[in-house]
Write a protein that holds these residues in place. Structure first.
Motif, PDB file in Angstrom:
ATOM      1  N   SER A   1      83.578   2.141  16.770  1.00 33.38           N
ATOM      2  CA  SER A   1      83.304   0.806  16.251  1.00 33.38           C
ATOM      3  C   SER A   1      83.230  -0.124  17.449  1.00 33.38           C
ATOM      4  CB  SER A   1      84.389   0.350  15.277  1.00 33.38           C
ATOM      5  OG  SER A   1      85.658   0.351  15.897  1.00 33.38           O
ATOM      6  N   THR A   2      82.604  -1.272  17.270  1.00 32.55           N
ATOM      7  CA  THR A   2      82.502  -2.206  18.392  1.00 32.55           C
ATOM      8  C   THR A   2      83.871  -2.631  18.856  1.00 32.55           C
ATOM      9  OG1 THR A   2      80.391  -3.012  17.553  1.00 32.55           O
ATOM     10  CG2 THR A   2      81.535  -4.389  19.152  1.00 32.55           C
ATOM     11  N   ARG A   3      84.707  -3.026  17.914  1.00 36.24           N
ATOM     12  CA  ARG A   3      86.072  -3.458  18.232  1.00 36.24           C
ATOM     13  C   ARG A   3      86.916  -3.398  16.971  1.00 36.24           C
ATOM     14  NH1 ARG A   3      83.111  -8.225  18.179  1.00 36.24           N
ATOM     15  NH2 ARG A   3      82.843  -8.152  20.437  1.00 36.24           N
ATOM     16  N   GLU A   4      88.213  -3.383  17.145  1.00 36.26           N
ATOM     17  CA  GLU A   4      89.172  -3.506  16.046  1.00 36.26           C
ATOM     18  C   GLU A   4      90.169  -4.589  16.445  1.00 36.26           C
ATOM     19  OE1 GLU A   4      88.926  -2.063  13.222  1.00 36.26           O
ATOM     20  OE2 GLU A   4      87.375  -0.588  13.691  1.00 36.26           O
ATOM     21  N   SER A   5      90.195  -5.688  15.691  1.00 38.37           N
ATOM     22  CA  SER A   5      91.050  -6.816  16.060  1.00 38.37           C
ATOM     23  C   SER A   5      92.399  -6.799  15.355  1.00 38.37           C
ATOM     24  CB  SER A   5      90.329  -8.132  15.763  1.00 38.37           C
ATOM     25  OG  SER A   5      90.031  -8.240  14.388  1.00 38.37           O
ATOM     26  N   SER A   6      92.693  -5.735  14.620  1.00 37.72           N
ATOM     27  CA  SER A   6      94.033  -5.538  14.054  1.00 37.72           C
ATOM     28  C   SER A   6      94.524  -4.160  14.467  1.00 37.72           C
ATOM     29  CB  SER A   6      94.010  -5.672  12.526  1.00 37.72           C
ATOM     30  OG  SER A   6      93.141  -4.720  11.960  1.00 37.72           O
ATOM     31  N   TRP A   7      95.835  -3.942  14.432  1.00 39.92           N
ATOM     32  CA  TRP A   7      96.422  -2.710  14.951  1.00 39.92           C
ATOM     33  C   TRP A   7      96.013  -1.506  14.111  1.00 39.92           C
ATOM     34  CZ3 TRP A   7      97.782  -3.453  19.607  1.00 39.92           C
ATOM     35  CH2 TRP A   7      98.348  -4.656  20.016  1.00 39.92           C
ATOM     36  N   LYS A   8      95.617  -0.430  14.804  1.00 37.65           N
ATOM     37  CA  LYS A   8      95.237   0.819  14.154  1.00 37.65           C
ATOM     38  C   LYS A   8      96.106   1.950  14.704  1.00 37.65           C
ATOM     39  CE  LYS A   8      91.815  -1.118  11.969  1.00 37.65           C
ATOM     40  NZ  LYS A   8      91.855  -1.295  10.489  1.00 37.65           N
ATOM     41  N   TYR A   9      96.626   2.789  13.813  1.00 35.39           N
ATOM     42  CA  TYR A   9      97.434   3.927  14.239  1.00 35.39           C
ATOM     43  C   TYR A   9      96.547   4.983  14.889  1.00 35.39           C
ATOM     44  CZ  TYR A   9     101.551   2.221  11.734  1.00 35.39           C
ATOM     45  OH  TYR A   9     102.622   1.483  11.316  1.00 35.39           O
ATOM     46  N   VAL A  10      96.957   5.484  16.040  1.00 35.48           N
ATOM     47  CA  VAL A  10      96.229   6.553  16.709  1.00 35.48           C
ATOM     48  C   VAL A  10      96.365   7.828  15.884  1.00 35.48           C
ATOM     49  CG1 VAL A  10      96.104   8.002  18.777  1.00 35.48           C
ATOM     50  CG2 VAL A  10      96.491   5.546  18.988  1.00 35.48           C
ATOM     51  N   VAL A  11      95.246   8.498  15.648  1.00 34.48           N
ATOM     52  CA  VAL A  11      95.214   9.708  14.824  1.00 34.48           C
ATOM     53  C   VAL A  11      95.454  10.933  15.714  1.00 34.48           C
ATOM     54  CG1 VAL A  11      93.776  11.125  13.315  1.00 34.48           C
ATOM     55  CG2 VAL A  11      93.605   8.623  13.223  1.00 34.48           C
ATOM     56  N   GLY A  12      96.221  11.884  15.200  1.00 28.62           N
ATOM     57  CA  GLY A  12      96.384  13.163  15.891  1.00 28.62           C
ATOM     58  C   GLY A  12      97.709  13.348  16.589  1.00 28.62           C
ATOM     59  N   LEU A  13      98.580  12.332  16.585  1.00 30.13           N
ATOM     60  CA  LEU A  13      99.889  12.470  17.224  1.00 30.13           C
ATOM     61  C   LEU A  13     100.844  13.107  16.227  1.00 30.13           C
ATOM     62  CD1 LEU A  13     100.166   9.058  19.106  1.00 30.13           C
ATOM     63  CD2 LEU A  13      99.634  11.296  20.056  1.00 30.13           C
ATOM     64  N   ASP A  14     101.126  14.396  16.414  1.00 28.34           N
ATOM     65  CA  ASP A  14     101.965  15.131  15.474  1.00 28.34           C
ATOM     66  C   ASP A  14     103.424  15.136  15.878  1.00 28.34           C
ATOM     67  OD1 ASP A  14      99.804  15.774  13.890  1.00 28.34           O
ATOM     68  OD2 ASP A  14      99.324  17.542  15.073  1.00 28.34           O
ATOM     69  N   MET A  15     103.766  14.467  16.985  1.00 31.49           N
ATOM     70  CA  MET A  15     105.153  14.415  17.438  1.00 31.49           C
ATOM     71  C   MET A  15     105.465  12.996  17.901  1.00 31.49           C
ATOM     72  SD  MET A  15     107.176  16.855  20.148  1.00 31.49           S
ATOM     73  CE  MET A  15     107.136  18.191  18.975  1.00 31.49           C
ATOM     74  N   VAL A  16     106.732  12.652  17.894  1.00 26.41           N
ATOM     75  CA  VAL A  16     107.170  11.306  18.251  1.00 26.41           C
ATOM     76  C   VAL A  16     106.786  10.976  19.686  1.00 26.41           C
ATOM     77  CG1 VAL A  16     109.199   9.863  18.624  1.00 26.41           C
ATOM     78  CG2 VAL A  16     109.058  11.321  16.596  1.00 26.41           C
ATOM     79  N   ALA A  17     106.201   9.791  19.891  1.00 24.59           N
ATOM     80  CA  ALA A  17     105.875   9.292  21.228  1.00 24.59           C
ATOM     81  C   ALA A  17     106.893   8.230  21.626  1.00 24.59           C
ATOM     82  CB  ALA A  17     104.473   8.697  21.238  1.00 24.59           C
ATOM     83  N   HIS A  18     107.355   8.282  22.888  1.00 26.64           N
ATOM     84  CA  HIS A  18     108.280   7.227  23.315  1.00 26.64           C
ATOM     85  C   HIS A  18     107.648   6.248  24.287  1.00 26.64           C
ATOM     86  CE1 HIS A  18     109.037   9.041  27.269  1.00 26.64           C
ATOM     87  NE2 HIS A  18     109.248  10.193  26.674  1.00 26.64           N
ATOM     88  N   SER A  19     106.428   6.523  24.790  1.00 26.95           N
ATOM     89  CA  SER A  19     105.737   5.546  25.627  1.00 26.95           C
ATOM     90  C   SER A  19     104.253   5.841  25.598  1.00 26.95           C
ATOM     91  CB  SER A  19     106.261   5.568  27.065  1.00 26.95           C
ATOM     92  OG  SER A  19     105.944   6.787  27.714  1.00 26.95           O
ATOM     93  N   VAL A  20     103.456   4.820  25.991  1.00 23.48           N
ATOM     94  CA  VAL A  20     102.008   4.966  26.035  1.00 23.48           C
ATOM     95  C   VAL A  20     101.513   4.369  27.340  1.00 23.48           C
ATOM     96  CG1 VAL A  20     101.593   2.790  24.804  1.00 23.48           C
ATOM     97  CG2 VAL A  20      99.862   4.596  24.739  1.00 23.48           C
ATOM     98  N   GLU A  21     100.485   4.997  27.932  1.00 22.83           N
ATOM     99  CA  GLU A  21      99.863   4.529  29.169  1.00 22.83           C
ATOM    100  C   GLU A  21      98.353   4.569  28.988  1.00 22.83           C
ATOM    101  OE1 GLU A  21     100.883   3.696  32.427  1.00 22.83           O
ATOM    102  OE2 GLU A  21     102.965   3.491  31.804  1.00 22.83           O
ATOM    103  N   LEU A  22      97.652   3.561  29.544  1.00 27.42           N
ATOM    104  CA  LEU A  22      96.216   3.455  29.365  1.00 27.42           C
ATOM    105  C   LEU A  22      95.477   3.526  30.694  1.00 27.42           C
ATOM    106  CD1 LEU A  22      96.023   0.548  26.747  1.00 27.42           C
ATOM    107  CD2 LEU A  22      96.396   2.996  26.364  1.00 27.42           C
TER     108      LEU A  22
END
Length: 663
Positions: free
Chosen positions: A203-224
């Motif tokens: 999509s061009t953009r999403e201006s509201s929060w969207k859950y990332v699909v495919g994370l089957d285990m708990v995440a404790h941090s994110v890096e971009l």
């Protein structure tokens, strides 16, 4: 104590770096064409040695974050000051201007919460606050602040988070921002033209929060990275998504010009048996400290940024060999049980000696700092057979085979003594005698009873059974809570009681869902354990009468005593889901999946975060289907499509949040 850079990889006039020294002094160096070094001037040719930044009288620096030609610092009095370029309001000073700010200026936050960490994108900054919220300011042209618009902000704007959630970590990059939340999920907002939000579609953009699909285990941090997001998971792995043209996925033995992962399906390869202790992504290269202390780096290397002694681009992590082990003592070795999210320091460990705070996800308030090892003597110690797995957990308890381990307890102001007097008789399990006791009882025998039974136990081990009476077609209830078996007809208003499911909550309140075939409804009955078993003591209601509904129901209860029910709706041939909060009489209902004829043979279970997981049958394709809910979204997959698969499913989730399905 901390270091950051603009990520510009040598692009003038944006590339600069800053470091916080062990005495709290902040030093910066590099390009200074917009005053981003905070030293009171601009320098066309830059400053090539670390130079002290004056952050204010009596103040020291805790951390620093660098954008493109702009800098912000978190100071010892919990304030934030920024300087440099301000054309998008990225300094958070309440204005935007083409005039550079050459010295640190204070940023004003609304409310009483204090910033605890800072994070920079290209032209935007975000602060994580001590109440679990976050605020951002600067450029918002792609909706990366997740507030539903694309309006840039020149002062801190409080972010709108998913209901009930708090922020665990934040990372900002090129026109998108991601956060990990307290339940281990990851949400992103902003530009999505290169799958950088992990939604599975563009999509061009999403201006509201969207859950990332495919994370089957708990995440404790994110890096971009530039167009890539990666989550550091609690098992030490690293899952990535987006468009990767620099090798940031870190799992290829060959070079490439572009790879795309529309969801979080790309796992970085750290080598056999290795996991990451920490990860860091720049726009085009990445590094990680491994569990054995090695430093590895991968990605673009045209400026020798990987530290490998060459300019070769790497598509998989490579150990930086000229460094000694970064960490001699592993942090997880000083914690009580990190595998189960119990991050209390072990007694006597360096963390304990430093009075490190405790984090136990099982605590009522897991973020309360500190942990106490003090001991208070028991006022009235009990001696007897106190084995928790014994029948009737009290001083008279015995095992099914009549044996017991007796104990003697003594208590003083300084000690607790537990002595074992009589050992339990050993019992060897064999294939011919696999059980300690083989006890068959007749629970009910009046009429044609026992069809479609479902069973549950209360906190004292008493049995509770629901079933349907053949012939009279009534809902039937049987229990031995009084010490002997008793039964009662709970509902006789038609052809009733099929597909019954029974469960008890933490207060031992009893809950039953069942099918009303006469009216094609789903019904619900409940009572407190202490009330008598007669029908007059049960509260009976219709929980869903919207068409032909209620077959194949299953139920689970979470830590807050909220009921979660999955069931089939023949009207529309869909899978439905309903919840009832503790103390309420109003059910919340929704459609889960309506593609094909789906939703028969449901089995529902909850993970450690209270998220529902459901297995069920796809009658159109004869497949076993599975779905789980993260936030407000349901995610689906087919588990087994070989032959006719998925009738009579049964789902269980263990203490590690691993799912087990029988069918």
């Amino acid at each position: 104590m901390g270091i950051d850079d603009s990520g510009a990889e040598g692009w003038a006039p944006n590339s600069h770096a800053c470091a916080v020294l062990d005495n709290g002094e902040l030093v910066c160096w590099g390009a200074n064409g917009d005053g981003q070094l905070g030293i009171g001037n601009t320098s066309t040719n830059g400053v090539w040695e670390p130079t002290t930044v004056d952050v204010g009288s009596g103040l020291t620096t805790i951390s620093v974050a660098l954008g493109n030609a702009a800098t912000c610092a978190l100071l010892s009095d919990h304030s934030v000051k920024c300087w440099g370029k301000n054309n998008f309001g990225q300094l958070g000073l309440g204005n935007s201007s083409s005039n550079d700010v050459l010295t640190p200026h204070a940023v004003t936050f609304s409310g009483s919460s204090n910033p605890i960490s800072l994070h920079a994108g290209r032209n935007e900054f975000c602060a994580q606050l001590d109440n679990g919220s976050a605020a951002c300011w600067g450029e918002n042209a792609e909706g990366q602040f997740g507030v539903g618009n694309i309006t840039s902000q020149n002062s801190p704007l409080s972010l709108t988070l998913p209901t009930g959630r708090t922020v665990a970590s934040i990372s900002a990059s090129k026109d998108f921002i991601c956060m990990t939340l307290d339940n281990g999920s990851v949400v992103c907002a902003g530009r999505n033209a290169e799958h950088q939000l992990g939604q599975g579609s563009l999509s061009t953009r999403e201006s509201s929060w969207k859950y990332v699909v495919g994370l089957d285990m708990v995440a404790h941090s994110v890096e971009l990275g530039q167009d890539v997001g990666c989550a550091h998971l609690v098992n030490g792995s690293m899952a990535c998504w987006g468009q990767d043209i620099w090798g940031l996925f870190g799992n290829s033995t060959t070079s490439y010009t572009s790879r795309v992962a529309s969801t979080a399906t790309q796992y970085t390869n750290f080598g056999n048996g290795r996991t990451a202790a920490s990860i860091s992504l720049n726009y085009r290269h990445a590094c990680a400290v491994l569990d054995n202390g090695d430093l590895t780096c991968w990605g673009r290397n045209h400026k020798a940024q990987l530290g490998l002694g060459n300019l070769t681009q790497e598509f998989m992590p490579v150990v930086v060999s000229n460094l000694s082990s970064i960490r001699q003592v592993q942090i997880h070795e000083m914690l009580v049980d990190p595998a189960n999210n119990d991050f209390r320091p072990k007694w006597g460990s360096p963390l304990h000696q430093l009075s490190a705070g405790a984090y136990d996800a099982g605590d009522a308030d897991p973020w309360t700092p500190g942990v106490s090892w003090t001991y208070s003597p028991m006022s009235n110690p009990i001696s007897g057979c106190m084995d928790s797995i014994a029948i009737n957990y009290n001083s008279n308890a015995i095992f099914g085979d009549g044996s017991c381990t007796y104990t003697t307890l003594s208590s003083s102001s300084s000690t607790l003594s537990l002595e074992m007097n009589t050992a339990m008789t050993p019992y060897t399990l064999t294939y011919s005698t696999p059980f300690l006791a083989d006890d068959k009882q007749t629970a009910a025998s009046s009429g044609s009873v026992g069809a479609g039974t479902n069973i549950a136990l209360d906190s004292n081990g008493a049995v509770h059974i629901c079933s349907k009476v053949i012939g009279s077609d009534n809902l039937y209830y049987t229990t031995n809570v009084s010490g002997s078996w008793q039964s009662a007809t709970l509902d006789s208003s038609g052809n009733i009681g099929g597909d019954c499911f029974i469960i008890l909550d933490s207060d031992d309140d009893i809950h039953i869902t069942y099918r009303d075939d006469s009216n094609t409804n789903l019904k619900y009955a409940t009572k407190a354990l202490s009330n008598g078993i007669a029908a007059s003591n049960w509260a009976i209601s219709t929980m869903d009468n919207n068409g032909d509904v209620g077959n194949f129901g299953s139920m689970a209860v979470d830590a807050n005593d909220t009921l979660h029910v999955a069931y089939y709706a023949a009207s529309g041939t869909v899978l439905k889901y309903a919840t009832l909060t503790d103390g309420s009489t109003t059910w919340s209902r929704e459609f889960v999946e309506s593609t094909n004829d789906v939703g028969k043979y449901t089995s529902i279970a909850l993970d450690s975060n209270g998220n529902p997981h459901i297995t069920y049958f796809d009658d159109t394709n004869d497949d076993l289907r599975y779905t789980h809910k993260m936030g407000s979204s349901w995610v689906f997959t087919t588990l087994d499509s070989v032959g006719v698969s998925g009738k009579g499913t049964s789902l269980a989730i263990d203490s590690n949040d691993h799912l087990h399905v029988g069918y």
